[in-house]
Design a protein around this motif. Structure first.
Motif, PDB file in Angstrom:
ATOM      1  N   GLN A   1       0.223  -1.650   1.042  1.00 41.05           N
ATOM      2  CA  GLN A   1      -1.054  -2.016   1.646  1.00 41.05           C
ATOM      3  C   GLN A   1      -1.825  -2.973   0.747  1.00 41.05           C
ATOM      4  O   GLN A   1      -2.512  -3.882   1.242  1.00 41.05           O
ATOM      5  CB  GLN A   1      -1.872  -0.762   1.929  1.00 41.05           C
ATOM      6  CG  GLN A   1      -1.281   0.102   3.029  1.00 41.05           C
ATOM      7  CD  GLN A   1      -1.967   1.440   3.160  1.00 41.05           C
ATOM      8  OE1 GLN A   1      -2.823   1.814   2.337  1.00 41.05           O
ATOM      9  NE2 GLN A   1      -1.589   2.201   4.179  1.00 41.05           N
ATOM     10  N   MET A   2      -1.705  -2.826  -0.559  1.00 45.13           N
ATOM     11  CA  MET A   2      -2.346  -3.788  -1.465  1.00 45.13           C
ATOM     12  C   MET A   2      -1.742  -5.178  -1.286  1.00 45.13           C
ATOM     13  O   MET A   2      -2.458  -6.190  -1.322  1.00 45.13           O
ATOM     14  CB  MET A   2      -2.185  -3.339  -2.922  1.00 45.13           C
ATOM     15  CG  MET A   2      -3.179  -2.278  -3.361  1.00 45.13           C
ATOM     16  SD  MET A   2      -4.911  -2.790  -3.161  1.00 45.13           S
ATOM     17  CE  MET A   2      -4.992  -4.271  -4.176  1.00 45.13           C
ATOM     18  N   GLY A   3      -0.433  -5.241  -1.072  1.00 43.27           N
ATOM     19  CA  GLY A   3       0.185  -6.534  -0.803  1.00 43.27           C
ATOM     20  C   GLY A   3      -0.370  -7.164   0.455  1.00 43.27           C
ATOM     21  O   GLY A   3      -0.589  -8.386   0.515  1.00 43.27           O
ATOM     22  N   GLU A   4      -0.638  -6.337   1.475  1.00 42.56           N
ATOM     23  CA  GLU A   4      -1.223  -6.847   2.714  1.00 42.56           C
ATOM     24  C   GLU A   4      -2.635  -7.382   2.472  1.00 42.56           C
ATOM     25  O   GLU A   4      -3.027  -8.400   3.060  1.00 42.56           O
ATOM     26  CB  GLU A   4      -1.249  -5.725   3.756  1.00 42.56           C
ATOM     27  CG  GLU A   4       0.147  -5.302   4.226  1.00 42.56           C
ATOM     28  CD  GLU A   4       0.114  -4.024   5.047  1.00 42.56           C
ATOM     29  OE1 GLU A   4      -0.991  -3.434   5.202  1.00 42.56           O
ATOM     30  OE2 GLU A   4       1.181  -3.597   5.517  1.00 42.56           O
ATOM     31  N   LEU A   5      -3.393  -6.719   1.585  1.00 38.03           N
ATOM     32  CA  LEU A   5      -4.734  -7.209   1.270  1.00 38.03           C
ATOM     33  C   LEU A   5      -4.680  -8.519   0.491  1.00 38.03           C
ATOM     34  O   LEU A   5      -5.499  -9.417   0.712  1.00 38.03           O
ATOM     35  CB  LEU A   5      -5.506  -6.144   0.485  1.00 38.03           C
ATOM     36  CG  LEU A   5      -5.969  -4.927   1.284  1.00 38.03           C
ATOM     37  CD1 LEU A   5      -6.645  -3.917   0.372  1.00 38.03           C
ATOM     38  CD2 LEU A   5      -6.926  -5.341   2.406  1.00 38.03           C
ATOM     39  N   ARG A   6      -3.730  -8.640  -0.421  1.00 38.83           N
ATOM     40  CA  ARG A   6      -3.583  -9.904  -1.150  1.00 38.83           C
ATOM     41  C   ARG A   6      -3.237 -11.037  -0.176  1.00 38.83           C
ATOM     42  O   ARG A   6      -3.768 -12.153  -0.290  1.00 38.83           O
ATOM     43  CB  ARG A   6      -2.516  -9.762  -2.234  1.00 38.83           C
ATOM     44  CG  ARG A   6      -2.989  -8.992  -3.461  1.00 38.83           C
ATOM     45  CD  ARG A   6      -1.974  -9.058  -4.590  1.00 38.83           C
ATOM     46  NE  ARG A   6      -0.841  -8.171  -4.349  1.00 38.83           N
ATOM     47  CZ  ARG A   6      -0.779  -6.900  -4.737  1.00 38.83           C
ATOM     48  NH1 ARG A   6      -1.793  -6.351  -5.392  1.00 38.83           N
ATOM     49  NH2 ARG A   6       0.301  -6.177  -4.502  1.00 38.83           N
TER      50      ARG A   6
END
Length: 434
Positions: free
Chosen positions: A141-146
């Motif tokens: 999910q952090m990758g999606e935010l980046r």
């Protein structure tokens, strides 16, 4: 048709917002025949934004509401000023092309600006604050935010600040998140007090609001639109239909385009300033990035307002507290025994594409609906765009109106079961971290 048809006696549901509203209105029902330049159906954000923008341009505006101002989703939502549509810019680009994505990317922060402008110019007391946080549970999910931050930058938006696991704890007093991202151009407010302030602003410009007057029909003939209730009607040059999840079958052409979906919220007892600040030290609101998400914030009187969950078809769960409290406790375990003072539900209108719809029926009837859970900013934006179209500038209206709408699989009969099945699948992916 009386208010009993969908809104009981038209009184507000027993939400925290209704209990803490700062404007008490004396409803006036529509009786007899009234004429206007514009008649608007629905006193939520879409209707109020449309009406207020048109009144500012000098039009004689009449607004007809079946219950009370802000009675539906506009007055009982999470109060979060979240930029963007439910469908991401990536999704819009994939479906509709680069030009449409660039168009949408250039205006999705505009709704928040309209809210701030209304609050400032009309002195609306709605506890408006700045900043909202997208919270991630996993590195995926952090990758999606980046990716989201990079995408929004490509469209000229650079208000997002990434947070790692340590940084997010400076904003949220919980250890469950792997990180997150702040949108400094977002925020939160008391949603019902915003609608009530906008209604008062409309009336200050000569607009007229009829409440407790459920609409039974919207027709057009001889270049005029007529909105009918049990005891009266409004005849105008143009009608704008903004009933959203509560329109029912009043305009049959719109019924199948969206589906009502219920979401639930609770508000704790006042926690006191120190305890509340420990939950959200910087005073921002929060939503996680799962498909079935939680969202929360602290109110002006230091309650935790926590929402989440969906019920397709718009029915209410038997016990809202039992449904939502476990989600609250997952984030804040030390609040397991906190007293819940208010619990309520409300419907938003879901479109199958998750893109809101705007259009025109014949020559005299316009509509906007289907914000799919992201309606606070989108509705204010669509109200402005509707006002532009009626005033003669069709540019932005035509772009949205041209987007194809997608029917729900199974039609009206099976749209809720099919959507529930899809929701179950995405919830399972959330749970498994896929």
């Amino acid at each position: 048709m009386s208010a009993q048809s969908y809104a009981g006696d038209g009184a507000y549901p027993p939400s925290y917002y209704a209990a803490s509203r700062n404007i008490e209105r004396t409803p006036v029902r529509l009786e007899g025949e009234v004429t206007a330049d514009i008649v608007v159906v629905g006193a939520g954000y879409s209707g109020l934004s449309s009406a207020l923008h048109l009144a500012e341009k000098g039009y004689k505006v009449v607004l007809v509401e079946g219950a009370a101002v802000g009675w539906g989703a506009s007055g009982r939502n999470g109060g979060q000023v979240v930029n963007g549509l439910n469908a991401s810019l990536d999704t819009i680009k994939r479906r509709y092309g680069d030009q449409t994505a660039s168009f949408v990317g250039g205006l999705i922060q505009e709704g928040a600006g309209i809210i701030r402008d209304f609050v400032s110019r009309y002195d609306i007391d709605c506890d408006l604050k700045t900043g909202n946080i997208y919270a991630a549970y996993t590195e995926k999910q952090m990758g999606e935010l980046r990716d989201k931050q990079a995408l929004w930058r490509r469209y000229g938006m650079d208000d997002h600040e990434l947070l790692d696991a340590t940084q997010i704890r400076q904003h949220i007093g919980s250890t469950v998140y792997a990180g997150g991202m702040i949108d400094h151009s977002g925020g939160h407010m008391h949603p019902l007090n915003l609608t009530l302030g906008e209604a008062r602003a409309l009336e200050s410009l000569g607009g007229v609001i009829y409440e407790h007057s459920p609409v039974t029909g919207v027709t057009q003939a001889n270049g005029k639109a007529t909105v009918t209730t049990a005891n009266g009607r409004v005849i105008a040059d143009t009608a704008i239909v903004c009933g959203n999840a509560y329109l029912g079958n009043v305009v049959p052409e719109l019924t199948a385009r969206v589906m009502p979906v219920s979401t639930q919220m609770i508000a704790t007892q006042p926690l006191g300033e120190e305890r509340a600040n420990a939950l959200l030290p910087t005073g921002m609101c929060v939503e996680d990035v799962r498909y079935i998400l939680d969202y929360f914030r602290v109110s002006a009187d230091h309650r935790l307002i926590f929402g989440g969950g969906v019920v397709y078809g718009g029915t209410d769960p038997a016990d809202v507290v039992a449904k939502i409290r476990p989600n609250l406790v997952k984030v804040f375990p030390h609040l397991a025994d906190v007293k819940i003072d208010y619990a309520w539900s409300g419907n938003f209108a879901l479109s199958f594409s998750r893109v809101p719809q705007m259009g025109r029926l014949g020559q005299s009837v316009y509509f906007a609906h289907g914000y799919s859970g992201h309606g606070v900013t989108g509705s204010h934006l669509f109200g402005r765009i509707l006002s532009e179209a009626i005033h003669g500038d069709m540019t932005r209206f035509d772009t949205f109106a041209a987007l194809p709408w997608i029917p729900f699989p199974g039609g009206r009969v099976f749209r809720a079961p099919y959507s529930t099945l899809g929701s179950w699948w995405y919830a399972l992916k959330d749970k498994l971290g896929l």
